[in-house]
Design a protein around this motif. Structure first.
Motif, PDB file in Angstrom:
ATOM      1  N   GLN A   1      11.255   6.804  15.079  1.00  0.00           N
ATOM      2  CA  GLN A   1      11.006   8.116  15.683  1.00  0.00           C
ATOM      3  C   GLN A   1       9.982   8.017  16.809  1.00  0.00           C
ATOM      4  O   GLN A   1      10.118   8.682  17.836  1.00  0.00           O
ATOM      5  CB  GLN A   1      10.510   9.094  14.627  1.00  0.00           C
ATOM      6  CG  GLN A   1      11.575   9.540  13.661  1.00  0.00           C
ATOM      7  CD  GLN A   1      11.015  10.414  12.571  1.00  0.00           C
ATOM      8  OE1 GLN A   1       9.828  10.350  12.256  1.00  0.00           O
ATOM      9  NE2 GLN A   1      11.879  11.240  11.984  1.00  0.00           N
ATOM     10  N   ARG A   2       8.986   7.193  16.623  1.00  0.00           N
ATOM     11  CA  ARG A   2       7.967   7.010  17.661  1.00  0.00           C
ATOM     12  C   ARG A   2       8.586   6.380  18.911  1.00  0.00           C
ATOM     13  O   ARG A   2       8.288   6.791  20.038  1.00  0.00           O
ATOM     14  CB  ARG A   2       6.838   6.132  17.117  1.00  0.00           C
ATOM     15  CG  ARG A   2       5.619   6.165  17.984  1.00  0.00           C
ATOM     16  CD  ARG A   2       4.436   5.451  17.361  1.00  0.00           C
ATOM     17  NE  ARG A   2       4.303   5.817  15.949  1.00  0.00           N
ATOM     18  CZ  ARG A   2       4.097   4.950  14.968  1.00  0.00           C
ATOM     19  NH1 ARG A   2       3.977   3.674  15.218  1.00  0.00           N
ATOM     20  NH2 ARG A   2       3.982   5.353  13.716  1.00  0.00           N
ATOM     21  N   ASN A   3       9.450   5.402  18.707  1.00  0.00           N
ATOM     22  CA  ASN A   3      10.110   4.757  19.851  1.00  0.00           C
ATOM     23  C   ASN A   3      10.996   5.749  20.611  1.00  0.00           C
ATOM     24  O   ASN A   3      11.031   5.751  21.840  1.00  0.00           O
ATOM     25  CB  ASN A   3      10.927   3.551  19.389  1.00  0.00           C
ATOM     26  CG  ASN A   3      10.042   2.407  18.946  1.00  0.00           C
ATOM     27  OD1 ASN A   3       8.861   2.347  19.294  1.00  0.00           O
ATOM     28  ND2 ASN A   3      10.599   1.507  18.157  1.00  0.00           N
ATOM     29  N   TRP A   4      11.735   6.589  19.864  1.00  0.00           N
ATOM     30  CA  TRP A   4      12.575   7.580  20.524  1.00  0.00           C
ATOM     31  C   TRP A   4      11.742   8.608  21.274  1.00  0.00           C
ATOM     32  O   TRP A   4      12.109   9.064  22.350  1.00  0.00           O
ATOM     33  CB  TRP A   4      13.479   8.284  19.510  1.00  0.00           C
ATOM     34  CG  TRP A   4      14.694   7.483  19.153  1.00  0.00           C
ATOM     35  CD1 TRP A   4      14.962   6.902  17.957  1.00  0.00           C
ATOM     36  CD2 TRP A   4      15.788   7.178  20.006  1.00  0.00           C
ATOM     37  NE1 TRP A   4      16.164   6.243  18.016  1.00  0.00           N
ATOM     38  CE2 TRP A   4      16.703   6.393  19.266  1.00  0.00           C
ATOM     39  CE3 TRP A   4      16.100   7.472  21.325  1.00  0.00           C
ATOM     40  CZ2 TRP A   4      17.886   5.913  19.801  1.00  0.00           C
ATOM     41  CZ3 TRP A   4      17.289   6.995  21.846  1.00  0.00           C
ATOM     42  CH2 TRP A   4      18.163   6.222  21.092  1.00  0.00           C
ATOM     43  N   ARG A   5      10.602   8.970  20.718  1.00  0.00           N
ATOM     44  CA  ARG A   5       9.726   9.938  21.384  1.00  0.00           C
ATOM     45  C   ARG A   5       9.179   9.365  22.688  1.00  0.00           C
ATOM     46  O   ARG A   5       9.135  10.049  23.714  1.00  0.00           O
ATOM     47  CB  ARG A   5       8.583  10.346  20.467  1.00  0.00           C
ATOM     48  CG  ARG A   5       7.725  11.424  21.070  1.00  0.00           C
ATOM     49  CD  ARG A   5       6.799  11.976  20.069  1.00  0.00           C
ATOM     50  NE  ARG A   5       7.605  12.680  19.065  1.00  0.00           N
ATOM     51  CZ  ARG A   5       7.181  13.714  18.379  1.00  0.00           C
ATOM     52  NH1 ARG A   5       5.977  14.166  18.554  1.00  0.00           N
ATOM     53  NH2 ARG A   5       7.959  14.308  17.509  1.00  0.00           N
ATOM     54  N   ILE A   6       8.782   8.103  22.680  1.00  0.00           N
ATOM     55  CA  ILE A   6       8.285   7.452  23.899  1.00  0.00           C
ATOM     56  C   ILE A   6       9.388   7.369  24.946  1.00  0.00           C
ATOM     57  O   ILE A   6       9.172   7.640  26.132  1.00  0.00           O
ATOM     58  CB  ILE A   6       7.712   6.063  23.561  1.00  0.00           C
ATOM     59  CG1 ILE A   6       6.432   6.217  22.744  1.00  0.00           C
ATOM     60  CG2 ILE A   6       7.444   5.262  24.830  1.00  0.00           C
ATOM     61  CD1 ILE A   6       5.910   4.918  22.172  1.00  0.00           C
ATOM     62  N   ALA A   7      10.602   7.021  24.503  1.00  0.00           N
ATOM     63  CA  ALA A   7      11.727   6.953  25.436  1.00  0.00           C
ATOM     64  C   ALA A   7      12.035   8.328  26.029  1.00  0.00           C
ATOM     65  O   ALA A   7      12.330   8.456  27.220  1.00  0.00           O
ATOM     66  CB  ALA A   7      12.959   6.395  24.729  1.00  0.00           C
ATOM     67  N   ALA A   8      11.955   9.373  25.207  1.00  0.00           N
ATOM     68  CA  ALA A   8      12.238  10.723  25.695  1.00  0.00           C
ATOM     69  C   ALA A   8      11.206  11.158  26.733  1.00  0.00           C
ATOM     70  O   ALA A   8      11.545  11.772  27.749  1.00  0.00           O
ATOM     71  CB  ALA A   8      12.260  11.701  24.522  1.00  0.00           C
ATOM     72  N   ILE A   9       9.944  10.831  26.482  1.00  0.00           N
ATOM     73  CA  ILE A   9       8.902  11.196  27.449  1.00  0.00           C
ATOM     74  C   ILE A   9       9.092  10.440  28.758  1.00  0.00           C
ATOM     75  O   ILE A   9       8.946  11.002  29.847  1.00  0.00           O
ATOM     76  CB  ILE A   9       7.509  10.939  26.840  1.00  0.00           C
ATOM     77  CG1 ILE A   9       7.259  11.939  25.715  1.00  0.00           C
ATOM     78  CG2 ILE A   9       6.424  11.040  27.898  1.00  0.00           C
ATOM     79  CD1 ILE A   9       6.022  11.659  24.907  1.00  0.00           C
ATOM     80  N   ALA A  10       9.450   9.155  28.665  1.00  0.00           N
ATOM     81  CA  ALA A  10       9.683   8.369  29.884  1.00  0.00           C
ATOM     82  C   ALA A  10      10.877   8.918  30.661  1.00  0.00           C
ATOM     83  O   ALA A  10      10.818   9.046  31.899  1.00  0.00           O
ATOM     84  CB  ALA A  10       9.917   6.907  29.519  1.00  0.00           C
TER      85      ALA A  10
END
Length: 64
Positions: free
Chosen positions: A5-14
């Motif tokens: 979930q943390r990785n997906w959140r970082i990708a979404a912000i980028a």
């Protein structure tokens, strides 16, 4: 929050920041052509954005 979930959140912000920057670039180009200098899209105007390329091209375009 899990690692995935943390990785997906970082990708979404980028991706969100990339989309914002691209939208700003498209807005800036469109506003420059159609709001600030509306004579630019007119091919018969001397200030047309591709007027220099059009006059130098072999077999140049003819505007009537």
């Amino acid at each position: 929050m899990t690692e995935a979930q943390r990785n997906w959140r970082i990708a979404a912000i980028a991706l969100l920041s990339t989309r914002f920057i691209q939208g700003f670039i498209y807005w800036r180009g469109g506003s420059r052509r159609f709001i600030y200098v509306p004579s630019k899209p007119d091919p018969s105007a001397p200030s047309w954005m591709a007027n220099k390329f059009q006059t130098v091209m072999h077999g140049q375009l003819r505007c009537s």
